[in-house]
Every structure is written in C-alpha cells, then in structure tokens.
Design a protein around this motif. Structure first.
Motif, PDB file in Angstrom:
ATOM      1  N   GLU A  12     -43.666  -0.531  79.400  1.00 12.88           N
ATOM      2  CA  GLU A  12     -44.551  -0.160  80.855  1.00 12.88           C
ATOM      3  C   GLU A  12     -44.427  -1.249  81.649  1.00 12.88           C
ATOM      4  O   GLU A  12     -44.385  -2.385  80.673  1.00 12.88           O
TER       5      GLU A  12
ATOM      6  N   ALA B 209     -35.621   4.990  88.906  1.00 16.12           N
ATOM      7  CA  ALA B 209     -36.550   5.320  88.646  1.00 16.12           C
ATOM      8  C   ALA B 209     -36.236   6.808  87.846  1.00 16.12           C
ATOM      9  O   ALA B 209     -36.599   7.059  86.454  1.00 16.12           O
TER      10      ALA B 209
ATOM     11  N   CYS C  20     -44.114  -6.319  81.448  1.00 15.83           N
ATOM     12  CA  CYS C  20     -43.399  -5.785  80.567  1.00 15.83           C
ATOM     13  C   CYS C  20     -44.138  -5.919  79.593  1.00 15.83           C
ATOM     14  O   CYS C  20     -43.814  -6.949  78.652  1.00 15.83           O
TER      15      CYS C  20
ATOM     16  N   ALA D 236     -37.845   7.497  84.128  1.00 15.43           N
ATOM     17  CA  ALA D 236     -38.885   6.573  84.128  1.00 15.43           C
ATOM     18  C   ALA D 236     -40.212   7.917  84.537  1.00 15.43           C
ATOM     19  O   ALA D 236     -39.616   8.240  85.684  1.00 15.43           O
ATOM     20  N   ASP D 237     -41.065   7.140  84.585  1.00 12.23           N
ATOM     21  CA  ASP D 237     -42.975   7.347  85.718  1.00 12.23           C
ATOM     22  C   ASP D 237     -43.266   6.172  86.260  1.00 12.23           C
ATOM     23  O   ASP D 237     -42.706   5.279  86.458  1.00 12.23           O
ATOM     24  N   PHE D 238     -42.925   6.805  87.848  1.00 11.41           N
ATOM     25  CA  PHE D 238     -43.043   5.541  88.673  1.00 11.41           C
ATOM     26  C   PHE D 238     -44.508   6.038  90.033  1.00 11.41           C
ATOM     27  O   PHE D 238     -44.431   7.115  89.865  1.00 11.41           O
TER      28      PHE D 238
ATOM     29  N   LEU E 255     -44.235   0.909  85.896  1.00  8.60           N
ATOM     30  CA  LEU E 255     -43.242   2.249  85.750  1.00  8.60           C
ATOM     31  C   LEU E 255     -43.097   1.976  84.688  1.00  8.60           C
ATOM     32  O   LEU E 255     -43.555   1.588  83.164  1.00  8.60           O
TER      33      LEU E 255
ATOM     34  N   MET F  32     -33.993  -1.475  85.389  1.00  9.67           N
ATOM     35  CA  MET F  32     -35.362  -1.969  86.095  1.00  9.67           C
ATOM     36  C   MET F  32     -35.264  -3.003  86.733  1.00  9.67           C
ATOM     37  O   MET F  32     -35.802  -2.625  87.308  1.00  9.67           O
TER      38      MET F  32
ATOM     39  N   ILE G 278     -35.101  -2.133  90.229  1.00  5.12           N
ATOM     40  CA  ILE G 278     -36.270  -1.802  90.345  1.00  5.12           C
ATOM     41  C   ILE G 278     -37.792  -2.666  90.447  1.00  5.12           C
ATOM     42  O   ILE G 278     -38.107  -3.405  91.395  1.00  5.12           O
TER      43      ILE G 278
ATOM     44  N   GLU H 295     -37.291   5.147  93.600  1.00  2.00           N
ATOM     45  CA  GLU H 295     -37.554   6.488  92.945  1.00  2.00           C
ATOM     46  C   GLU H 295     -36.220   6.911  92.652  1.00  2.00           C
ATOM     47  O   GLU H 295     -35.783   7.427  91.589  1.00  2.00           O
TER      48      GLU H 295
END
Length: 213
Positions: A140, A167, A132, A172-174, A187, A105, A108, A164
């Motif tokens: 999130e 992630a 966060c 994770a969804d980015f 994220l 994290m 990113i 990406e």
C-alpha cells in the motif's frame, strides 16, 4: 529496447548540458556569474538524478524499496520542491519487490508529487507525505498533501490518465480523493512473493520518517 535507447539519449543530453554550463563557469572571470552558473549546474544534476532514478531497470532483481524511494524523493525535493517551500516527508518501511514493479511504482509516485506541486500549493508552500507499507500480501502506497486546491478545481487530466495507465501495468488498484484539507492518492498491489517473506509489522517510531526540505 526503444525506451532504454531514449533514456540513454536523455542521459547524454543532460551530460552535455552540464558540460556546457561547467565550461562557461570556468571561463568566466566574474564571481557572481560563476556562482549563478554553478547553481544552474547543480540544478541540472538534480534533474538528472531524478531521471536516473526513474529509468527502466536493466534487470528484474529484487531491490530495497526504502533505499529506492529515499534516492528518488531526495532528488525530486532538491530539483522541484526546495525553491517552492514544499517539504517532502518520506515514511520509510523496509521491504523488497522486483525492480520492474518498483520502477512502475516510482513513476506513479513521481507523477503524483508533480501533480501536487502544480495544482495543490500556492506561494506559501506546504507538505507532501509519502508512505509505503506491506500487509496481508499487498503493498500500500499513499501520497497525500495539505494543499489548498478545492474539489471544484480538480478535473481528470493527463497526469491522472498517465497514473491510471501505470497502475494498470502494475496490476494495482488506484484511488484519488480531494478534500478541503488536501488530497490523498492510494495505490495497492500484490507484493512479489518470490522476493522475500513479508516483514513483520513494526511499531512506528520517530525514525520512520525522513524529511527532505
């Protein structure tokens, strides 16, 4: 193993560079030169702190995300943002995750801040906001800025491809959106249930935000 060895070598290079500058400052009899070299040495220390915060953890213990992000954001602010008049605002919400997931994290977050610095701001600077939080078993993380980059100027580049890939490694969804008032990256990934129970949502207060300038 290879990544840790590269990190170790980079740490040694930073230490060597700082030592060279320190010796040059000590040998100089000019106060202005000493002051300039001292500034260079401090800047090298700041970059070294960013690298230290982003190095791969040796263990996979549960760690305090707020403390980690505070150290990372402070180092990034001092090394990359202060001289560009960019304020980095960290909204702190205490929770814990594994050090490996926190590291991913952090990588990113660092890349998103770097992208904003490169593409979103002109000489007048601006603000980057990092927040966060946890809810419903997920983490999130949002990074937003009030930069002036237009949607026509934004094209997928190496930075977003790196994000990406990270992630994906994090599971994770980015999402990344750019508008007239700046950009926002979101994220979301599952929280580590083994670390601790999810903390109860707290009311936001003025003390939630820590400012780095």
């Amino acid at each position: 193993m290879l990544l840790r060895e590269i990190t170790h070598r980079v740490n040694n290079e930073f230490a060597s560079a700082i030592q060279v500058v320190s010796l040059a400052a000590a040998r100089s009899g000019d106060r202005n030169v000493k002051a300039a070299l001292t500034g260079v040495m401090e800047q090298l220390h700041n970059y070294a702190r960013v690298h230290h915060a982003l190095q791969m953890p040796a263990n996979n213990d549960c760690i305090d995300v707020s403390a980690y992000l505070r150290e990372l954001c402070g180092s990034i602010s001092r090394s990359k943002l202060e001289n560009r008049n960019i304020e980095l605002v960290l909204v702190e919400r205490p929770f814990r995750i594994s050090s490996e997931r926190c590291w991913l994290m952090g990588m990113i977050v660092s890349e998103l801040i770097t992208n904003a610095v490169r593409h979103a701001f002109d000489r007048h600077g601006g603000t980057i906001r990092l927040e966060c939080r946890t809810f419903a078993g997920f983490v999130e993380c949002r990074v937003s800025d009030n930069g002036s980059a237009s949607t026509a100027d934004v094209r997928p580049g190496r930075g977003l491809r790196i994000i990406e890939a990270l992630a994906q490694a994090l599971g994770a969804d980015f999402q990344f959106d750019v508008g007239e008032d700046g950009s926002e990256a979101a994220l979301m990934f599952p929280i580590d249930q083994d670390c601790c129970d999810e903390p109860k949502p707290a009311r936001r207060t003025a003390t939630d935000a820590a400012h780095f300038l």
